[in-house]
Design an enzyme around this catalytic site. Sequence first.
Site, PDB file in Angstrom:
ATOM      1  N   ASN A   1     -13.867  -5.172   1.969  1.00  0.00           N
ATOM      2  CA  ASN A   1     -14.945  -6.100   1.602  1.00  0.00           C
ATOM      3  C   ASN A   1     -15.635  -5.677   0.307  1.00  0.00           C
ATOM      4  O   ASN A   1     -16.099  -6.535  -0.447  1.00  0.00           O
ATOM      5  CB  ASN A   1     -15.940  -6.229   2.762  1.00  0.00           C
ATOM      6  CG  ASN A   1     -15.363  -7.099   3.874  1.00  0.00           C
ATOM      7  OD1 ASN A   1     -14.143  -7.194   4.008  1.00  0.00           O
ATOM      8  ND2 ASN A   1     -16.206  -7.740   4.650  1.00  0.00           N
ATOM      9  N   GLU A   2     -15.675  -4.367   0.033  1.00  0.00           N
ATOM     10  CA  GLU A   2     -16.290  -3.929  -1.234  1.00  0.00           C
ATOM     11  C   GLU A   2     -15.464  -4.464  -2.410  1.00  0.00           C
ATOM     12  O   GLU A   2     -16.015  -4.962  -3.401  1.00  0.00           O
ATOM     13  CB  GLU A   2     -16.359  -2.391  -1.300  1.00  0.00           C
ATOM     14  CG  GLU A   2     -17.362  -1.758  -0.358  1.00  0.00           C
ATOM     15  CD  GLU A   2     -16.875  -1.717   1.098  1.00  0.00           C
ATOM     16  OE1 GLU A   2     -15.654  -1.849   1.328  1.00  0.00           O
ATOM     17  OE2 GLU A   2     -17.723  -1.576   2.003  1.00  0.00           O
TER      18      GLU A   2
ATOM     19  N   GLU B   1      -3.086 -14.609   1.945  1.00  0.00           N
ATOM     20  CA  GLU B   1      -3.344 -13.666   3.031  1.00  0.00           C
ATOM     21  C   GLU B   1      -4.835 -13.600   3.370  1.00  0.00           C
ATOM     22  O   GLU B   1      -5.230 -13.519   4.527  1.00  0.00           O
ATOM     23  CB  GLU B   1      -2.832 -12.267   2.664  1.00  0.00           C
ATOM     24  CG  GLU B   1      -3.068 -11.272   3.784  1.00  0.00           C
ATOM     25  CD  GLU B   1      -2.570  -9.871   3.477  1.00  0.00           C
ATOM     26  OE1 GLU B   1      -1.773  -9.703   2.539  1.00  0.00           O
ATOM     27  OE2 GLU B   1      -2.973  -8.947   4.201  1.00  0.00           O
TER      28      GLU B   1
ATOM     29  N   SER C   1       3.252  -3.244   8.081  1.00  0.00           N
ATOM     30  CA  SER C   1       3.211  -3.953   9.360  1.00  0.00           C
ATOM     31  C   SER C   1       4.628  -4.345   9.770  1.00  0.00           C
ATOM     32  O   SER C   1       5.358  -4.966   8.992  1.00  0.00           O
ATOM     33  CB  SER C   1       2.380  -5.225   9.246  1.00  0.00           C
ATOM     34  OG  SER C   1       1.098  -4.939   8.760  1.00  0.00           O
TER      35      SER C   1
ATOM     36  N   SER D   1       0.813  -1.221   0.000  1.00  0.00           N
ATOM     37  CA  SER D   1       0.000   0.000   0.000  1.00  0.00           C
ATOM     38  C   SER D   1       0.847   1.273   0.000  1.00  0.00           C
ATOM     39  O   SER D   1       1.960   1.311   0.521  1.00  0.00           O
ATOM     40  CB  SER D   1      -0.916   0.020   1.223  1.00  0.00           C
ATOM     41  OG  SER D   1      -1.731  -1.114   1.234  1.00  0.00           O
TER      42      SER D   1
HETATM   43  C1  LIG Z   1      -5.158  -2.396  10.170  1.00  0.00           C
HETATM   44  C2  LIG Z   1      -4.607  -2.327   8.785  1.00  0.00           C
HETATM   45  C3  LIG Z   1      -3.461  -3.064   8.435  1.00  0.00           C
HETATM   46  C4  LIG Z   1      -2.928  -3.007   7.166  1.00  0.00           C
HETATM   47  N1  LIG Z   1      -1.772  -3.707   6.869  1.00  0.00           N
HETATM   48  C5  LIG Z   1      -1.197  -3.568   5.651  1.00  0.00           C
HETATM   49  C6  LIG Z   1       0.079  -4.172   5.346  1.00  0.00           C
HETATM   50  O1  LIG Z   1       0.673  -4.855   6.197  1.00  0.00           O
HETATM   51  N2  LIG Z   1       0.620  -3.990   4.120  1.00  0.00           N
HETATM   52  C7  LIG Z   1       0.000  -3.259   3.173  1.00  0.00           C
HETATM   53  O2  LIG Z   1       0.526  -3.130   2.092  1.00  0.00           O
HETATM   54  N3  LIG Z   1      -1.200  -2.648   3.423  1.00  0.00           N
HETATM   55  C8  LIG Z   1      -1.804  -2.796   4.628  1.00  0.00           C
HETATM   56  N4  LIG Z   1      -3.011  -2.154   4.888  1.00  0.00           N
HETATM   57  C9  LIG Z   1      -3.628  -1.323   3.848  1.00  0.00           C
HETATM   58  C10 LIG Z   1      -4.914  -1.918   3.284  1.00  0.00           C
HETATM   59  O3  LIG Z   1      -4.629  -2.974   2.382  1.00  0.00           O
HETATM   60  C11 LIG Z   1      -5.670  -0.763   2.636  1.00  0.00           C
HETATM   61  O4  LIG Z   1      -6.087   0.097   3.685  1.00  0.00           O
HETATM   62  C12 LIG Z   1      -6.881  -1.252   1.854  1.00  0.00           C
HETATM   63  O5  LIG Z   1      -6.497  -1.975   0.708  1.00  0.00           O
HETATM   64  C13 LIG Z   1      -7.796  -0.074   1.434  1.00  0.00           C
HETATM   65  O6  LIG Z   1      -7.073   0.920   0.807  1.00  0.00           O
HETATM   66  P1  LIG Z   1      -7.213   2.450   1.269  1.00  0.00           P
HETATM   67  O7  LIG Z   1      -7.019   2.499   2.740  1.00  0.00           O
HETATM   68  O8  LIG Z   1      -6.308   3.268   0.412  1.00  0.00           O
HETATM   69  O9  LIG Z   1      -8.714   2.819   0.999  1.00  0.00           O
HETATM   70  P2  LIG Z   1      -9.351   3.247  -0.403  1.00  0.00           P
HETATM   71  O10 LIG Z   1      -8.838   2.335  -1.486  1.00  0.00           O
HETATM   72  O11 LIG Z   1      -9.172   4.712  -0.588  1.00  0.00           O
HETATM   73  O12 LIG Z   1     -10.876   2.913  -0.179  1.00  0.00           O
HETATM   74  C14 LIG Z   1     -11.751   3.784   0.567  1.00  0.00           C
HETATM   75  C15 LIG Z   1     -13.139   3.185   0.531  1.00  0.00           C
HETATM   76  O13 LIG Z   1     -13.635   3.165  -0.834  1.00  0.00           O
HETATM   77  C16 LIG Z   1     -14.031   1.839  -1.183  1.00  0.00           C
HETATM   78  N5  LIG Z   1     -13.666   1.571  -2.581  1.00  0.00           N
HETATM   79  C17 LIG Z   1     -12.488   1.885  -3.192  1.00  0.00           C
HETATM   80  N6  LIG Z   1     -12.500   1.466  -4.482  1.00  0.00           N
HETATM   81  C18 LIG Z   1     -13.703   0.872  -4.688  1.00  0.00           C
HETATM   82  C19 LIG Z   1     -14.315   0.221  -5.810  1.00  0.00           C
HETATM   83  N7  LIG Z   1     -13.670   0.098  -6.976  1.00  0.00           N
HETATM   84  N8  LIG Z   1     -15.554  -0.292  -5.648  1.00  0.00           N
HETATM   85  C20 LIG Z   1     -16.219  -0.194  -4.459  1.00  0.00           C
HETATM   86  N9  LIG Z   1     -15.697   0.429  -3.357  1.00  0.00           N
HETATM   87  C21 LIG Z   1     -14.454   0.939  -3.476  1.00  0.00           C
HETATM   88  C22 LIG Z   1     -13.244   0.917  -0.263  1.00  0.00           C
HETATM   89  O14 LIG Z   1     -13.923  -0.334  -0.089  1.00  0.00           O
HETATM   90  C23 LIG Z   1     -13.201   1.735   1.019  1.00  0.00           C
HETATM   91  O15 LIG Z   1     -14.395   1.541   1.759  1.00  0.00           O
HETATM   92  C24 LIG Z   1      -3.563  -2.207   6.172  1.00  0.00           C
HETATM   93  C25 LIG Z   1      -4.713  -1.470   6.500  1.00  0.00           C
HETATM   94  C26 LIG Z   1      -5.229  -1.518   7.791  1.00  0.00           C
HETATM   95  C27 LIG Z   1      -6.456  -0.696   8.116  1.00  0.00           C
END
Ligand SMILES: Cc1cc2nc3c(=O)[nH]c(=O)nc-3n(C[C@H](O)[C@H](O)[C@H](O)COP(=O)(O)OP(=O)(O)OC[C@H]3O[C@@H](n4cnc5c(N)ncnc54)[C@H](O)[C@@H]3O)c2cc1C
Length: 255
Positions: free
Chosen positions: A241-242, A119, A34, A2
Amino acid sequence: MSEPDAGSDLAAVRTTGRRVDGGWTVSGTKIWTSGAHRAHALIALLRTGPPDGRQRHVGLSRLLIELGQPGVTIRPIISMTGEHHFNEVVFDQVFVPDEQVVGTIGDGWAQVTSELAYERSGPERLLSTFVLLETLAGEFAARPGDAGSARAVGRVVSRLWACRQMSLAVAGALAEGEAPEIAAALVKDVGTRLESEIIEVARMLTATLRVEPDPEGAGIARLLAQAVLHAPGFTLRGGTNEILRGIVARGLALR
Ligand SMILES: Cc1cc2nc3c(=O)[nH]c(=O)nc-3n(C[C@H](O)[C@H](O)[C@H](O)COP(=O)(O)OP(=O)(O)OC[C@H]3O[C@@H](n4cnc5c(N)ncnc54)[C@H](O)[C@@H]3O)c2cc1C
């Protein structure tokens, strides 16, 4: 994987590896890493070549990057519980030798998507609130005659068992060399929702218990408080989940 502007849309990663003599120079920012503050190295997904038109998955690779070297800055991200698990990691022209390319250059997307199947479906993925459930079950087992509570606990235990069997089925498919991304996405969606429902059952049942304040111990009050603070991440980490439902819908040819 990410980055500040690349979560769900992972192919948007902007960290780059620029070809130099004997290796790659890496610049960019990773987030939610992490354990970076404890690790000697991480494996980063980054862009080593241009996308192929609209094929943004092309040109991505993974490099093993050592963290204790000049140009690497690790900043903590503190959780709501006050714990330090996550970090932001900034790379400023960090040299990575060719021997630390993971697999082959350009293969990054195939690597991350196959790893995400592990994962998302791992049997441990469903267990964030398991100790809370176990403690809750113990509490109510000691109260014979409370059939309503036993039913509520039994309902989530049986669903957890079903999720575990689904998760093991995905592990079996992976061990057979299959690529069960769709089943893995489904297991994570169902399993992480169950993790939060266990919290709701605990909340409902402990409302009728006299729970002693227990700030240092491992009693229900503390487990429940921790679970509530961690819960928002259950359905985000590893893919929201989305996004998972989008993968399942595509697998069913619904989109
Ligand atoms: C506790 C925690 C641990 C994590 N650990 C790691 C890690 O170890 N390594 C790592 O690389 N990442 C990690 N992550 C990152 C995690 O994978 C991302 O937070 C996640 O993929 C969502 O990306 P974002 O936060 O940028 O949200 P966004 O992508 O900006 O999404 C925001 C919202 O919009 C919705 N959304 C976005 N696109 C769409 C779509 N096309 N259709 C429908 N809905 C959509 C999403 O479902 C979400 O509700 C971690 C995150 C958390 C919270």
